[in-house]
Write an enzyme that holds these catalytic residues in place. Sequence first.
Site, mmCIF file in Angstrom:
data_model
loop_
_atom_site.group_PDB
_atom_site.id
_atom_site.type_symbol
_atom_site.label_atom_id
_atom_site.label_comp_id
_atom_site.label_asym_id
_atom_site.label_seq_id
_atom_site.Cartn_x
_atom_site.Cartn_y
_atom_site.Cartn_z
ATOM 1 N N ASN A 155 3.318 9.793 -10.168
ATOM 2 C CA ASN A 155 4.333 10.769 -9.720
ATOM 3 C C ASN A 155 4.674 11.850 -10.749
ATOM 4 O O ASN A 155 4.995 12.980 -10.377
ATOM 5 C CB ASN A 155 5.596 10.061 -9.207
ATOM 6 C CG ASN A 155 6.233 9.143 -10.208
ATOM 7 O OD1 ASN A 155 5.640 8.817 -11.232
ATOM 8 N ND2 ASN A 155 7.443 8.711 -9.916
ATOM 9 N N GLU A 254 9.148 0.175 -17.125
ATOM 10 C CA GLU A 254 9.980 1.103 -16.351
ATOM 11 C C GLU A 254 9.595 0.882 -14.904
ATOM 12 O O GLU A 254 8.532 1.331 -14.461
ATOM 13 C CB GLU A 254 9.686 2.555 -16.750
ATOM 14 C CG GLU A 254 10.056 2.910 -18.179
ATOM 15 C CD GLU A 254 11.546 2.918 -18.429
ATOM 16 O OE1 GLU A 254 12.337 2.804 -17.475
ATOM 17 O OE2 GLU A 254 11.919 3.011 -19.610
ATOM 18 N N CYS A 288 11.419 7.394 -9.413
ATOM 19 C CA CYS A 288 12.180 6.132 -9.435
ATOM 20 C C CYS A 288 13.661 6.418 -9.610
ATOM 21 O O CYS A 288 14.501 5.578 -9.318
ATOM 22 C CB CYS A 288 11.658 5.212 -10.524
ATOM 23 S SG CYS A 288 11.513 6.025 -12.105
ATOM 24 N N GLU A 462 12.795 4.397 -22.929
ATOM 25 C CA GLU A 462 11.846 5.420 -23.364
ATOM 26 C C GLU A 462 12.615 6.686 -23.688
ATOM 27 O O GLU A 462 13.522 7.076 -22.954
ATOM 28 C CB GLU A 462 10.824 5.693 -22.260
ATOM 29 C CG GLU A 462 9.912 4.514 -22.024
ATOM 30 C CD GLU A 462 8.714 4.838 -21.143
ATOM 31 O OE1 GLU A 462 7.594 4.476 -21.514
ATOM 32 O OE2 GLU A 462 8.888 5.449 -20.090
#
Length: 482
Positions: A155, A254, A288, A462
């Site tokens: 994505n 993640e 997400c 992150e």
Amino acid sequence: MSILNDVPKQLFIGGKWLDAEGGATMPVDDPATGEILCQVADAGPEDARLAEEAAVAAQEEWARTAPRARSEILRRAYDIILSRTDELALLMTSEMGKPLAEARGEVAYAAEFFRWFSEEAVRVDGGYGVLPDGRNRMLLTRRPVGPCLLITPWNFPLAMGTRKIGPAIAAGCTMVFKPAPQTPLTSLALAGILREAGLPDGVLNVVTTSRADKVIEPLLRGGRIRKLSFTGSTKVGRILLAQCADTVVRASMELGGNAPFIVFDDADLDAAVDGAMIAKMRNMGEACTAANRFFVHSSVADEFAARLAERMGALVVGPGTQDGVDVGPLIDDAGRAKVEELVADAVGRGARVLVGGATPDGPGRFYPPTVLAGVDQGSQLMDTEIFGPVAAILTFDDEDEVIRVANDTPWGLVGYVFTAGLDRSLRVSERLEVGMVGLNTGLVSNPAAPFGGIKQSGLGREGGRVGIDEFLEYQYLAMPVK
Ligand code: ADP
């Protein structure tokens, strides 16, 4: 399109471009047309083993490289990426579908991870201390965790790569990088840029494959990879965590989200609608962090829904390469079929379609921006990531009630809260079970901030000051002083 011709289509192992074993290739297609753009190398387990070997061989020397040298490689790569914004944006749009303007935005966002971690590379600190007994001393140093395996989704083809590669380079780790099979081209272009920026051979190895399960499992179980950084679905994350267990591989994850977007009765509705457009429509909803469940106070719900439907209905849907297009196609047929199914289920349970809701005829995986009002809490989309341009609106009357429902999910990545009250902003944020909160904003992602979730949305962070920690280990030296 020259960028499509120019981009490497082979595996990048030990600083060389190589064919996959047996010359295997896989197609890359354009989601706006379904047409095949080109073929790229399709790695098998033996190719992955070679990539791992190259990463392992390069680790010791790379760990000894001066932090300033690693920092400058990242900084040069940052400059090159920005200087090629248009080409990289076009490449991303071609293989992934997002509108060019969004792709350009992603190039800037992605490059910023390299700039940020070029700055962090030279700020890794240690320590010296007198222990409580007054006799023993403690020396603390930090060192790279070792060869890493990085796995990314489709994505955000550039940013998901730089967000992992940046801190790994800064920390002095070597790596095997496996991008998503839908979007290998952007990652291969990125490898070319890092090579140009002076990254030594073997530090970054890129393996594109359509057989992720067969290629990845031997690496995770092999005992030489010391760290996994994964971004993708919770389902695959669980499989990989299990594979990490045998050889105790450190893992950052993640994973999926199910973001609540809560609008209180005192919210600035203009800001809430603006925020909703970003939180829902960034990347066509294929993020997400996308708002998955809108909870709007019953006193403002009709107005919010009507305004959101008007804005969503005005968006132009089409191929991302065309001027003026706001919403590109979804990634693949399966992704679109899932969105159709979730909408049908919600409508079957009484939701009203205010705008959109019907798949257009013709080529490409297009789906129109859709607003559903009066969504039933039992609808499948309440506990499924929609990953598409569908806003599902429910109403609430009470703060405790909305917090309870918002938290009633296994995920905990991000939540959005719209209210004018400072007390309520903090009170609600503190009670939401999420790693990130957007307070009167629909966008939280920023390379300087720690991105990540709690519960089944992941492990670790992150970006931000802590992003590099995921790639470093402490070593503590004990020393008594007489
Ligand atoms: P999505 O549904 O968004 O494609 P996935 O979790 O399926 O998310 O994929 C994210 C990344 O994980 C991709 O690079 C994909 O190839 C990879 N992947 C999928 N299945 C596996 C697996 N069994 N082992 C290793 N990697 C996998």
